[in-house]
Write a protein that holds these residues in place. Structure first.
Motif, PDB file in Angstrom:
ATOM      1  N   LYS B  67      35.239 -27.292 117.500  1.00 36.65           N
ATOM      2  CA  LYS B  67      34.671 -28.407 118.261  1.00 36.65           C
ATOM      3  C   LYS B  67      33.791 -27.973 119.447  1.00 36.65           C
ATOM      4  O   LYS B  67      32.740 -28.570 119.674  1.00 36.65           O
ATOM      5  N   PRO B  68      34.206 -26.934 120.203  1.00 42.15           N
ATOM      6  CA  PRO B  68      33.331 -26.502 121.303  1.00 42.15           C
ATOM      7  C   PRO B  68      31.944 -26.102 120.798  1.00 42.15           C
ATOM      8  O   PRO B  68      30.930 -26.307 121.462  1.00 42.15           O
ATOM      9  N   PHE B  69      31.934 -25.527 119.610  1.00 36.11           N
ATOM     10  CA  PHE B  69      30.700 -25.117 118.955  1.00 36.11           C
ATOM     11  C   PHE B  69      29.814 -26.342 118.688  1.00 36.11           C
ATOM     12  O   PHE B  69      28.608 -26.338 118.932  1.00 36.11           O
ATOM     13  N   LEU B  70      30.447 -27.412 118.195  1.00 38.19           N
ATOM     14  CA  LEU B  70      29.706 -28.643 117.898  1.00 38.19           C
ATOM     15  C   LEU B  70      29.174 -29.267 119.187  1.00 38.19           C
ATOM     16  O   LEU B  70      28.039 -29.757 119.238  1.00 38.19           O
ATOM     17  N   VAL B  71      29.993 -29.218 120.236  1.00 40.49           N
ATOM     18  CA  VAL B  71      29.550 -29.769 121.522  1.00 40.49           C
ATOM     19  C   VAL B  71      28.327 -28.993 122.023  1.00 40.49           C
ATOM     20  O   VAL B  71      27.348 -29.581 122.480  1.00 40.49           O
ATOM     21  N   GLU B  72      28.376 -27.664 121.878  1.00 39.50           N
ATOM     22  CA  GLU B  72      27.226 -26.857 122.292  1.00 39.50           C
ATOM     23  C   GLU B  72      25.977 -27.268 121.501  1.00 39.50           C
ATOM     24  O   GLU B  72      24.892 -27.431 122.062  1.00 39.50           O
ATOM     25  N   ALA B  73      26.171 -27.446 120.194  1.00 39.87           N
ATOM     26  CA  ALA B  73      25.044 -27.830 119.338  1.00 39.87           C
ATOM     27  C   ALA B  73      24.448 -29.158 119.800  1.00 39.87           C
ATOM     28  O   ALA B  73      23.228 -29.304 119.914  1.00 39.87           O
ATOM     29  N   ILE B  74      25.319 -30.116 120.088  1.00 36.14           N
ATOM     30  CA  ILE B  74      24.849 -31.438 120.531  1.00 36.14           C
ATOM     31  C   ILE B  74      24.080 -31.316 121.844  1.00 36.14           C
ATOM     32  O   ILE B  74      23.031 -31.935 122.029  1.00 36.14           O
TER      33      ILE B  74
END
Lengths: 477, 477
Positions: B67-74
């Motif tokens: 999830k942190p990865f997805l937040v970074e992407a967003i």
């Protein structure tokens, strides 16, 4: 194959008014199934004898008859020249032969229009929408593979390939289903005569509108019919309001629904006495429920609390809802009478009344089975009801010799121009400027060529342009 | 809970290569089910013990970890300020707890981003996509009611309400699913390690790549592994090509798939010897198939012709496919090791190895049941296979004490700018002019802020702008 049996699935959604208004006079089952009707109601799924997929020839014939009407609508709609893809919604799509063929026909004729006017064809996105209880699995598995030039398809191409991207949208068309202002075409075929819920008064013993001993409203008392008419009006308004928000200016709304002739009062839901008497929601239906009571299988309260949530509107009622919504220009509206079945079929049934009973019972199963099962709380008991219905319908041999009709209302309308303008928001002006250029480019389109723009007001302002309005001002960037 | 059991459903689509290449050496059933695999393959539907919905805790934990990865992407994607709604696709969504929670998380964080940057929130449209064999009915019925301000909802609002319009899209993500250039965000979680088909050579007795006596490729011969690797490469390229066409410039592609560490050769599909030995597609699986042969329930040909269409890529392999596609800028790519289960679960299983066998067998049922049933042509026989598997897994008590891992690759990438320009077509210039203004407005966005426009060429010309390119020219209206 009378009126409501041609229907697709959009009955009774959301919180039952029974809960809201605190009336608790009707049977417990009624309260239970009406409260969550959007979860259980749908045309019967699958593909056996009692499925909607196998019993939708009547809607198919109505849709076929109205095809010239749809072609006219397509030819009068705005061509969206700037758009790379057109978004089409089929509202109350159900699952059956009609579902795909209607959208196929629509896309085919849209393509013809673009081709005839030498405009580059857009891509097409088709959204098949119905209640979550609809059998989307069967619908999705019946989709032919795509065949669009330039696609990297692994799948076999075939004659029956489709030329649009397909999606399913679960939800009630009495609510919002799509994002704002993005739909170019919305069609609803044989679905809008299903109401969102049963008016609470018709199942309330203490109300004047209590619909005792009847499953439907044809020939019912004035108060019963009025309660239905009011619900039907609210529903159509909610439908139009949601579509007004979802559709882009110039977009086409095309509706085919069961309806009644303008000359008939609403207590006469079908066009003539014979059609009324032969309709599967009237005599045979009431007799079947009575049989269950007489045989002690259910009590009177259970019978009386069952009501079929369908209403046949007149053209006048439909027009009134459109006028109140004020977001669409009606292109044409018509009532049509459709024979309930072919002469050959009728002759076959006269020779074999039992097969007539079976056919009729399957039609009723296809549309009402999930509802009746939920009401009776038992699929076995509901099957008993259908058996009684079958026997009653087959026994009514006098009616077999009558040729009856169901009525449909077909209407198409164009989404008016509609702006929420605010000069403080630069980006709005940008997009209006863009739209204006698009519009000028499309100015030979028969409809949707007049625009109102008003950027002088510092507060957000809604201006609706109808054919009578004129372009007042255009603030360029 | 090793690698491939965390997978969602995108296996084997379209015409089997068996048909194309004319090899007819494998069993009849193999030919039959691989030819129409997109109709039968999916994660197991419903919600019983063997369903994917009940066996998707492992993908859930992988998704949670990333999830942190997805937040970074967003936070690094372009904000689409001009757009009134963002279109999000979940590719290989399956049906289970992960399906909705991933999109909920995505929308929530997109909303935060808009809110943090004081940009007006757009509406959201979520497209849940999977093969037509996926259980969309269950997925649609599990959708909470919408709760969007200003909606005319009849339905009860609740804490679990959703803030996006939802649609289902049936089809393979190795083909086009959406219209051109309209997707803003595409995610694919635990799905892309499923291949589109089984390479024909691995079921061909006369081929060097014949995968005799094995259901999968871990520790298989070089030729077998190469055939899988080649298919996997073709598949990923097809996936990226389709997404490149469907996504708008600046759009975010986020993929989480089972993968292997870069240091491992492809014949070692899992990261370490213990994880490989314990994986449900290796020892216990092969032993179970052998048991069926030994007991005379199937012949060797039937065993040998069954292959699991999954491949664990390395970061290098993923990068290579992205480079060849040349339509995306990779923002970040990482390999992560995820423990197969919690310490508590392991201790519980050590006390009760039979329950371990059951759990493992249910995991395999959830992902492979439709495939194995189709291969054996009998649900009874397929159940026999799962029973053997359960016994074998439970008996392998030595492995119970080992803590094993599965590997995942997480990658996010941004769709590059990509124009097909033609100065003869006025409307194209218009839309580029508009895009340019949008772009200037968004110039503080970390990615996607460089543009190439070339209107000087009289022929349609495709220019791709990467971070190394510069804006060369801008032809104003």
């Amino acid at each position: 194959m009378d009126g409501p049996t041609i229907a697709a699935s959009q009955p009774i959604v959301g919180i039952s008014s029974v809960d809201i208004d605190g009336h608790k006079k009707c049977s417990r089952n009624y309260e239970k199934w009406t409260a969550d009707l959007h979860r259980i109601l749908c045309m019967q799924g699958g593909d056996d004898d009692g499925s909607y997929a196998r019993n939708s020839e009547a809607p198919a014939s109505a849709i076929d008859l109205s095809k010239p009407f749809l072609v006219e609508a397509i030819n009068r709609m705005k061509l969206f020249r700037g758009e790379s893809s057109l978004r089409i919604a089929d509202l109350g799509c159900a699952t059956g032969i009609n579902t795909l063929s209607a959208v196929d026909f629509l896309v085919e004729n849209l393509e013809k229009r673009y081709s005839n006017e030498s405009v580059k064809k857009p891509e097409f996105e088709a959204f098949f929408s119905d209640l979550p209880s609809n059998d989307f699995n069967t619908l999705f598995r019946s989709l032919p593979p795509m065949n669009i030039k330039g696609l990297h398809q692994h799948t076999r191409s075939s004659i029956n390939s489709r030329r649009y991207y397909a999606a399913g949208v679960p939800g009630s068309f009495y609510d919002r289903l799509f994002s704002t202002g993005k739909l170019h075409v919305a069609i609803s075929l044989s679905a809008l005569h299903w109401m969102s819920k049963i008016p609470v008064a018709v199942v309330d013993k203490n109300s004047k509108a209590w619909n005792q001993g009847r499953a439907w409203i044809d020939s019912a008392r004035k108060e019963v019919v009025e309660a239905y008419a009011e619900q039907s009006e609210q529903d159509l308004k909610a439908f139009l309001h949601c579509r007004a928000e979802e559709m882009i200016s110039g977009g086409l709304l095309y509706i085919l629904m069961a309806g009644r002739p303008d000359a008939e009062h609403p207590e006469h839901q079908l066009g003539d006495p014979d059609s009324r008497a032969k309709h599967p929601f009237t005599n045979s239906m009431d007799e079947a429920w009575d049989d269950l009571v007489t045989e002690g299988l259910i009590d009177e309260e259970t019978r009386d609390s069952f009501n079929i949530p369908a209403y046949m509107r007149s053209i006048e009622e439909v027009r009134r809802a459109f006028n109140q919504c004020n977001a669409f220009d009606i292109g044409r509206i018509e009532f049509q009478r459709v024979p309930e079945h072919s002469k050959e079929k009728q002759e076959e049934w006269i020779r074999d009344p039992l097969s007539y009973g079976r056919t009729k019972a399957n039609l009723v199963r296809a549309t009402l089975k999930p509802m009746i099962e939920a009401h009776l709380g038992s699929s076995k008991l509901s099957e008993e009801m259908f058996k009684r219905f079958e026997t009653r319908a087959a026994a009514d041999t006098k009616m077999l010799h009558k040729t009856c009709y169901y009525g449909i209302i077909v209407v198409f309308a164009i989404r008016k121009l509609d702006f929420y303008c605010n000069p403080l928001h630069h980006q709005y002006q940008m997009s209006y400027a863009q739209r204006f250029v698009d519009l000028q480019r499309n100015r030979h389109d028969p409809l949707g060529d007049i625009i109102v723009l008003n950027f002088s007001n510092a507060n957000p302002k809604r201006s609706v342009a109808s054919s009578d309005d004129v372009m007042t001002r255009f603030a360029e960037e």
